[in-house]
Scaffold this motif. Structure first.
Motif, PDB file in Angstrom:
ATOM      1  N   ASP A   1       0.882  -1.122   0.162  1.00  0.00           N
ATOM      2  CA  ASP A   1       0.109  -0.211   0.047  1.00  0.00           C
ATOM      3  C   ASP A   1       0.843   1.325   0.167  1.00  0.00           C
TER       4      ASP A   1
ATOM      5  N   ASP B   1       1.037   4.422   0.518  1.00  0.00           N
ATOM      6  CA  ASP B   1       0.403   5.487   1.204  1.00  0.00           C
ATOM      7  C   ASP B   1       1.191   6.934   1.225  1.00  0.00           C
TER       8      ASP B   1
ATOM      9  N   HIS C   1      -6.133   3.274  -4.278  1.00  0.00           N
ATOM     10  CA  HIS C   1      -6.257   3.325  -2.830  1.00  0.00           C
ATOM     11  C   HIS C   1      -6.515   4.568  -2.291  1.00  0.00           C
TER      12      HIS C   1
ATOM     13  N   HIS D   1      -5.851   9.268   0.974  1.00  0.00           N
ATOM     14  CA  HIS D   1      -6.193   8.143   1.719  1.00  0.00           C
ATOM     15  C   HIS D   1      -7.464   8.563   2.897  1.00  0.00           C
TER      16      HIS D   1
ATOM     17  N   PRO E   1      -8.405   2.729   1.878  1.00  0.00           N
ATOM     18  CA  PRO E   1      -7.703   3.299   3.156  1.00  0.00           C
ATOM     19  C   PRO E   1      -8.141   2.508   4.271  1.00  0.00           C
TER      20      PRO E   1
ATOM     21  N   HIS F   1       3.456  -2.092   3.783  1.00  0.00           N
ATOM     22  CA  HIS F   1       3.667  -0.536   3.406  1.00  0.00           C
ATOM     23  C   HIS F   1       5.079  -0.339   3.152  1.00  0.00           C
TER      24      HIS F   1
HETATM   25 ZN   LIG Z   1      -3.098   2.801   2.984  1.00  0.00          ZN
END
Ligand SMILES: [Zn+2]
Length: 260
Positions: free
Chosen positions: A16, A18, A87, A91, A126, A221
């Motif tokens: 992910d 982010d 995604h 977020h 998210p 992540h």
């Molecule tokens: Zn995320």
């Protein structure tokens, strides 16, 4: 006594991306923002090196804002043959948005990602927070899978409410998420390795499968797993899985098989 294990497991290492999107949205200070930036600065290059070393293709769930700010980083992921999936934009906590606001988030993000990567087929919420609209919106946009629910331990076909479309769901779990184990529970790498290995072994030995497909979906992540000692642990896990009939895959090819 050890039985000979004959069961192949499809392993989906998912990441992910982010970066610092959530911290920007929440107006956090420089240190928290910098922690997110580790993803682009150090985490993703290390992950790409590791995946290349073992000839593994993965799925990266990317926030639209991150793709706008760091297009060359996303292009590096694409150039290595990995899949880009959606995604959110910044977020967002989707369950706090109105239907129209949420639709804009998905359409805007989709446009940004498709300009870089071509057709986008997958989504992960998210914080794994879906609204009651999310899956209907993404199905209507032509997505083929989601990876946010926790009602199963294997993929399945999800009938989308108020839509004739189906999605494939790749269920997730907190114990298969690096953020919870490393950043919240502060577990040492040996403990995380044992947890992730134990679930891999259990999936391989599962007897209650209606079909023969065994799928292991791991969420990481880059700002978390990208730290040196954690990447070493992930490499150890990859080597273990490779020694035990793992077949590494992106999510989209598996989703396509479920939708046949
Ligand atoms: Zn995320």
């Amino acid at each position: 006594m050890h039985a000979i294990i004959m069961n192949e497991v499809s392993v989906c290492l998912t990441f992910d991306v982010d970066a610092e999107s959530a911290q920007i949205r929440k107006g956090e200070g420089p240190v928290k923002i910098s922690k997110g930036q580790f993803a682009v600065q150090r985490g993703i290059p290390r992950i790409l090196d590791l995946l290349k070393k073992y000839d593994i293709k993965s799925t990266f769930f990317v926030c639209g804002w991150v793709a706008e700010k760091y297009p060359e980083c996303i292009q590096n992921i694409i150039a290595d043959g990995h899949e880009i999936a959606a995604h959110g934009y910044l977020h967002e906590e989707l369950d706090k948005l109105e239907f129209n606001e949420e639709t804009i988030v998905h359409e805007h993000t989709n446009q940004i990602l498709e300009d870089l990567a071509g057709k986008i087929k997958g989504f992960r919420a998210p914080y794994w927070k879906l609204s009651k609209y999310t899956l209907t919106i993404i199905a209507e946009m032509g997505y083929s899978y989601d990876s946010s629910l926790m009602d199963e331990d294997r993929p399945y076909v999800y009938s989308v409410p108020e839509s004739p479309k189906n999605l494939v769901e790749f269920p997730v779990e907190w114990y298969l998420d690096d953020w919870v184990l490393f950043e919240q529970l502060l577990q040492p790498p040996a403990a995380v390795f044992e947890t992730w290995k134990a679930q891999y072994d259990a999936i391989q030995e599962m007897k209650d499968l209606e079909d023969s497909r065994r799928v292991y979906t791991l969420t990481s992540h880059p700002s978390c797993i990208g730290h040196a000692y954690r990447i070493q642990m992930l490499e150890r896990l990859i080597r273990y899985m490779k020694s035990k009939q793992a077949n590494f895959s992106k999510l989209q090819p598996i989703a396509a098989e479920y939708l046949l």
